[in-house]
Design an enzyme around this catalytic site. Structure first.
Site, PDB file in Angstrom:
ATOM      1  N   CYS A  56       0.825  -1.217   0.000  1.00 31.81           N
ATOM      2  CA  CYS A  56       0.000   0.000   0.000  1.00 31.81           C
ATOM      3  C   CYS A  56       0.856   1.262   0.000  1.00 31.81           C
ATOM      4  O   CYS A  56       0.535   2.247  -0.673  1.00 31.81           O
ATOM      5  CB  CYS A  56      -0.966   0.006   1.172  1.00 31.81           C
ATOM      6  SG  CYS A  56      -0.185  -0.214   2.801  1.00 31.81           S
ATOM      7  N   HIS A 162      -2.330   1.136   7.148  1.00 34.88           N
ATOM      8  CA  HIS A 162      -2.555   1.280   5.718  1.00 34.88           C
ATOM      9  C   HIS A 162      -2.074   2.657   5.259  1.00 34.88           C
ATOM     10  O   HIS A 162      -2.010   3.603   6.057  1.00 34.88           O
ATOM     11  CB  HIS A 162      -4.042   1.119   5.409  1.00 34.88           C
ATOM     12  CG  HIS A 162      -4.360   0.955   3.957  1.00 34.88           C
ATOM     13  ND1 HIS A 162      -3.802  -0.020   3.182  1.00 34.88           N
ATOM     14  CD2 HIS A 162      -5.194   1.655   3.139  1.00 34.88           C
ATOM     15  CE1 HIS A 162      -4.271   0.067   1.945  1.00 34.88           C
ATOM     16  NE2 HIS A 162      -5.118   1.086   1.898  1.00 34.88           N
ATOM     17  N   ASP A 180      -8.385   4.711  -1.757  1.00 31.88           N
ATOM     18  CA  ASP A 180      -7.809   3.480  -1.219  1.00 31.88           C
ATOM     19  C   ASP A 180      -7.133   2.683  -2.324  1.00 31.88           C
ATOM     20  O   ASP A 180      -7.778   2.269  -3.288  1.00 31.88           O
ATOM     21  CB  ASP A 180      -8.909   2.643  -0.552  1.00 31.88           C
ATOM     22  CG  ASP A 180      -8.354   1.609   0.412  1.00 31.88           C
ATOM     23  OD1 ASP A 180      -7.255   1.089   0.147  1.00 31.88           O
ATOM     24  OD2 ASP A 180      -9.027   1.335   1.423  1.00 31.88           O
TER      25      ASP A 180
END
Length: 498
Positions: A56, A162, A180
């Site tokens: 991520c 994240h 995201d």
């Protein structure tokens, strides 16, 4: 047991609002009219899904670097220079990131090494008002983007830590748009800014440090003209430790009484692989038949490099370092004399050049140079310039490259006899050592016991009176050293050191 497969997850709403829902579209439209969605369009143009469950941070950074149109200087695939997760491996091995993820400090370090301007803020060293102010600034322009490091739990989402870029802001509802990068899991979604702050104001158990956010933008000028700090392998760590810890302790232990003696101690104590920390920024072009002259862009870069190199050599520090005449080399191309042989330089530079052109295709350790030669070409009215040409072989693959060199006064050229009076001017050991000493933090020299000597040496390594271009180069290197040596501890924006 085999893990069951999943096709996405249901986005917990509330607290999040799906970007593609009627409410999400309304928030987008109102924020667009309010002028706080300007950064969204460049981000969404280069948006990507993380290629690994733990990538991520790398995916978020790739999106932002490409959205800012920062040239990585190395190829992704074919002839294309493009940021990809697979290229972001200088601060942390990809295998380690794949297995364990990546920390906040390492993402900031990667952004810095990739040529971006970075301001990083940990939540315990900032306020929600600071965060809102910075987000509004980024969301209102295309020149700056914000990456948030947060925990998913406050959003009632599955998972833990994240990273994702923030795509916009709705002032009326005080909500942020999370783009995201785990699109296989959750779609883009709006969240209350206060909840996002709560998610960032959490501790990363792997480091014991708070998460936070970072602002990433382009530099107004090329950050590195001659040199850059390298963290492409593990060897730089010992050099970084020497610069940050060992050198200040050495100064406290030693009692030199003049500058030459002090420089002698510094040079003698340098680790053998000191060149692994500061690297020469090479100029590379593909070897093309029928193209003997330089392009306008190539000429401009060489002109700038020549100016900066000369500015280094005009400093009093360079004069003092050169006067020591030590055989110990501080660059990776070691030799028994102050001036490295052009043959050795040519081979090393061509290897560096093909690694730049090939990205991850060629392993630097497996490179072999052949057919290396040095020649001069016309620079369209600017006289002759030196080009090192060579063929580099790596694991059976061949790559022909041309490396562009500045020309100046200290060294004799090995071009053909018709231009034997021309001069090859490549960065020497003395240049690199001078730049390294200038780049060390001013606090490094506080341990010098003799107050008169301390004042004299601090004046010698001061950037106050340097030309602006060289000062920018030194400040950039100094900031790189801070990021590399204290990546995890750096909790807020690291200001330039003057």
């Amino acid at each position: 047991m085999e893990m069951p497969s999943l096709y996405g997850r249901v986005l917990p709403s509330p607290p999040a609002v799906d970007f593609n829902s009627a409410e999400g579209k309304r928030l987008f439209s109102e924020a667009l009219q309010g002028g706080t969605m300007e950064g969204f369009f460049s981000l969404i143009s280069y948006f990507q899904t993380q290629s690994e469950p733990a990538f991520c941070g790398l995916a978020s950074l790739s999106v932002v670097l490409n959205a800012l149109a920062i040239d990585p200087g190395s190829r992704w695939k074919g002839p294309w220079r493009w940021f990809d997760e697979s290229m972001l491996d200088c601060c942390e091995p990809l295998d380690k990131v794949k297995a364990q993820g990546i920390t906040f400090g390492k993402v900031a370090c990667l952004a810095h090494c990739s040529g971006a301007n970075v301001q990083s803020f940990r939540a315990n060293r900032a306020t929600i008002h600071d965060f809102r102010r910075h987000l509004i600034r980024c969301a209102s322009s295309q020149d700056c983007h914000l990456i948030a490091s947060y925990h998913r739990e406050p959003f009632k989402q599955t998972g833990t830590g994240h990273f994702s870029p923030i795509g916009g802001y709705h002032a009326g509802q005080d909500m942020a748009l999370i783009l995201d990068v785990a699109r296989f899991k959750y779609p883009p979604h709006w969240v209350p800014l206060s909840l996002l702050w709560e998610a960032m104001n959490t501790t990363d158990e792997s480091t014991g440090l708070h998460r936070g956010f970072m602002l990433i933008s382009r530099h107004t000028a090329a950050p590195s003209l001659l040199y850059t700090v390298s963290c492409g392998n593990e060897s730089w760590k010992s050099i970084a430790k020497y610069c940050v810890e060992d050198l200040p302790n050495l100064l406290k232990a030693e009692s030199p009484d003049d500058v030459p003696t002090l420089l002698s101690h510094l040079i003698e104590s340098l680790p053998a692989n000191a060149g692994a920390l500061i690297k020469w920024v090479v100029e590379v072009r593909r070897k093309e038949e029928g193209r003997p002259t330089l392009s306008k862009e190539e000429k401009e870069r060489l002109f700038l490099k020549e100016n900066v190199l000369q500015q280094v050599r005009d400093t009093k520090l360079f004069y003092e370092v050169h006067g020591q005449q030590y055989a110990k080399s501080c660059c990776s191309c070691s030799s028994s004399s102050e001036e490295d042989s052009l043959t050795r330089i040519a081979a090393a530079v061509c290897c560096q050049g093909v690694a730049m052109l090939s990205g991850n295709l060629a392993s630097r350790d497996g490179l072999c140079c052949r057919e290396t030669c040095i020649r001069c070409i016309q620079a369209n009215g600017d006289g002759l310039k030196t080009v090192i040409s060579g063929t580099v072989v790596s694991e059976g693959n061949e790559q022909a490259v041309d490396m562009l060199l500045p020309i100046s006064s200290p060294y004799t050229s090995s071009c053909n006899s018709t231009v034997s009076d021309e001069i090859v001017n490549y960065p020497s050991n003395t240049d690199v050592l001078t730049v390294l000493l200038l780049s060390l933090h001013p606090n490094t020299w506080l341990g010098i016991k003799d107050e008169k000597l301390k004042a004299e040496f601090q004046a010698l390594v001061s950037t106050d009176n340097l030309p602006d271009v060289l000062k920018q180069e030194i400040v950039h290197l100094r900031r790189q050293l801070v990021y590399l040596c204290k990546a995890e501890e750096a909790g807020s924006h690291v200001p330039p050191s003057h």
